[in-house]
Design a protein around this motif. Structure first.
Motif, short mmCIF file in Angstrom:
data_model
loop_
_atom_site.label_atom_id
_atom_site.label_comp_id
_atom_site.label_asym_id
_atom_site.label_seq_id
_atom_site.Cartn_x
_atom_site.Cartn_y
_atom_site.Cartn_z
N UNK A 1 27.48 39.45 46.69
CA UNK A 1 28.51 38.79 45.92
C UNK A 1 29.13 39.77 44.94
N UNK A 2 30.46 39.78 44.87
CA UNK A 2 31.18 40.61 43.92
C UNK A 2 31.91 39.73 42.94
N UNK A 3 31.63 39.89 41.66
CA UNK A 3 32.30 39.11 40.63
C UNK A 3 33.61 39.77 40.23
N UNK A 4 34.63 38.99 39.89
CA UNK A 4 35.84 39.57 39.29
C UNK A 4 35.48 40.31 38.01
N UNK A 5 36.21 41.37 37.73
CA UNK A 5 35.91 42.26 36.61
C UNK A 5 36.96 42.10 35.52
N UNK A 6 36.52 41.78 34.31
CA UNK A 6 37.45 41.58 33.19
C UNK A 6 37.01 42.47 32.03
N UNK A 7 37.97 43.18 31.46
CA UNK A 7 37.70 44.12 30.37
C UNK A 7 38.33 43.61 29.08
N UNK A 8 37.55 43.55 28.02
CA UNK A 8 38.09 43.24 26.70
C UNK A 8 38.17 44.52 25.87
N UNK A 9 39.30 44.71 25.23
CA UNK A 9 39.54 45.84 24.34
C UNK A 9 39.76 45.24 22.96
N UNK A 10 38.74 45.27 22.11
CA UNK A 10 38.80 44.48 20.88
C UNK A 10 37.75 44.95 19.89
N UNK A 11 37.75 44.31 18.72
CA UNK A 11 36.78 44.63 17.68
C UNK A 11 35.54 43.78 17.77
N UNK A 12 34.51 44.20 17.07
CA UNK A 12 33.23 43.49 17.06
C UNK A 12 33.18 42.51 15.88
N UNK A 13 32.61 41.34 16.12
CA UNK A 13 32.35 40.35 15.07
C UNK A 13 30.83 40.25 14.92
N UNK B 1 32.97 38.25 25.60
CA UNK B 1 31.94 38.40 26.64
C UNK B 1 31.24 37.07 26.93
N UNK B 2 31.03 36.25 25.91
CA UNK B 2 30.45 34.93 26.15
C UNK B 2 31.38 34.08 27.02
N UNK B 3 32.68 34.13 26.72
CA UNK B 3 33.65 33.38 27.51
C UNK B 3 33.65 33.84 28.96
N UNK B 4 33.64 35.13 29.16
CA UNK B 4 33.66 35.67 30.52
C UNK B 4 32.43 35.25 31.31
N UNK B 5 31.28 35.28 30.66
CA UNK B 5 30.05 34.84 31.31
C UNK B 5 30.16 33.37 31.70
N UNK B 6 30.65 32.55 30.77
CA UNK B 6 30.75 31.12 31.02
C UNK B 6 31.69 30.80 32.17
N UNK B 7 32.70 31.64 32.39
CA UNK B 7 33.70 31.36 33.41
C UNK B 7 33.45 32.10 34.72
N UNK B 8 32.33 32.79 34.82
CA UNK B 8 31.92 33.33 36.11
C UNK B 8 32.52 34.67 36.49
N UNK B 9 32.90 35.47 35.48
CA UNK B 9 33.38 36.83 35.77
C UNK B 9 32.46 37.82 35.07
#
Length: 267
Positions: free
Chosen positions: A1-13, A24-32
């Motif tokens: 299985x290959x998951x879609x790849x999404x990159x965030x370019x942002x600051x840390x909270x 990253x939490x959102x991406x995990x929740x949405x299956x990427x």
């Protein structure tokens, strides 16, 4: 299985409710598969931003190239970029990547703390917005970037037109700060899509902007067209706001894992 790849370019909270952590939490929740390029570190909690330190442009460029050149990417989301130099560096990288880009033009935090230098606004307008597939400003960011002040739902069209003049393919104007229901407008200048949700009585909404933009990028990576991706992201964020929870002494975060809460342990 290959998951879609999404990159965030942002600051840390550091409080975990917004920024890279929310993305990253959102991406995990949405299956990427989520990947990250860190642009700044903030000392942040439920009460506000207590300090921010941007990374050198060289470090941002190196992170981006390391990920994209080896792993690849199907969509990119940008958040806090802090300075004109970082905005221009990221815009140059995005222009050569050729995948959908969701630009969240972060200007201030939920608590009103500035996260973008005033000197960087012109770079956002002339360098970053032109490479965006979807730009997702809230009403304060619309005013910063265009001078248009939205007082009512009718003003959202004028705001969107002003943002589109800077070159993004689509503008998603977030009307969450207006009274009444939570209404957003998505348009490319010809099509108009009004997205509505009931206004929820929950003050714990830290991270909504980051979460929405990351959700849009995730759904684009999953292959949805822009209107469907944005509608699905709106539904996800509405659920996350409904499940937002108290944390610390101030404004708590939305719940990125709300869809999993009814799943019994072990399933």
């Amino acid at each position: 299985m290959t998951l879609p790849l999404v990159l965030t370019v942002a600051g840390s909270d550091s409080g975990g409710g917004a920024g890279i952590q929310a993305d990253l939490k959102t991406m995990l929740a949405l299956g990427v598969h989520g990947m990250s390029v860190l642009t700044a570190v903030t000392a942040q909690n439920s009460l506000g931003v207590h300090g921010a330190w941007e990374l050198p442009a060289e470090a941002v460029r190196a992170q981006y190239r390391a990920v994209v050149d080896d792993i690849g990417v199907d969509a990119v989301k940008t958040g806090m970029l802090a300075s004109a130099e970082l905005v221009e560096t990221v815009a140059e990288l995005l222009a050569g990547t050729g995948v959908p880009v969701v630009v969240d033009p972060v200007g201030v935090s939920k608590h009103g703390d500035p996260l973008l230098a005033a000197s960087a606004l012109d770079s956002v307008r002339t360098k970053l917005l032109p490479v965006a597939t979807v730009a997702t400003p809230n009403l304060d960011e619309v005013a910063q970037l265009t001078g248009v002040r939205v007082e009512s739902e009718a003003d959202l069209v004028r705001a969107a037109d002003a943002v589109l003049e800077y070159g993004p393919r689509w503008a998603l104007i977030k009307g969450g700060h207006l009274a009444g229901e939570a209404v957003d407008l998505l348009t490319d200048g010809s099509e108009k899509h009004w997205l509505r949700a009931p206004r929820l009585d929950n003050r714990h909404t830290h991270g909504t902007g980051c979460t929405l933009a990351s959700a849009v990028a995730s759904y684009l990576a999953l292959g949805l067209p822009v209107p469907e991706a944005v509608a699905a992201a709106k539904r996800y964020v509405t659920g996350a706001i409904a499940a937002g929870f108290p944390l610390g002494g101030g404004i708590g975060p939305v719940d990125h894992g709300w869809r999993f809460r009814d799943v019994p342990a072990g399933e």
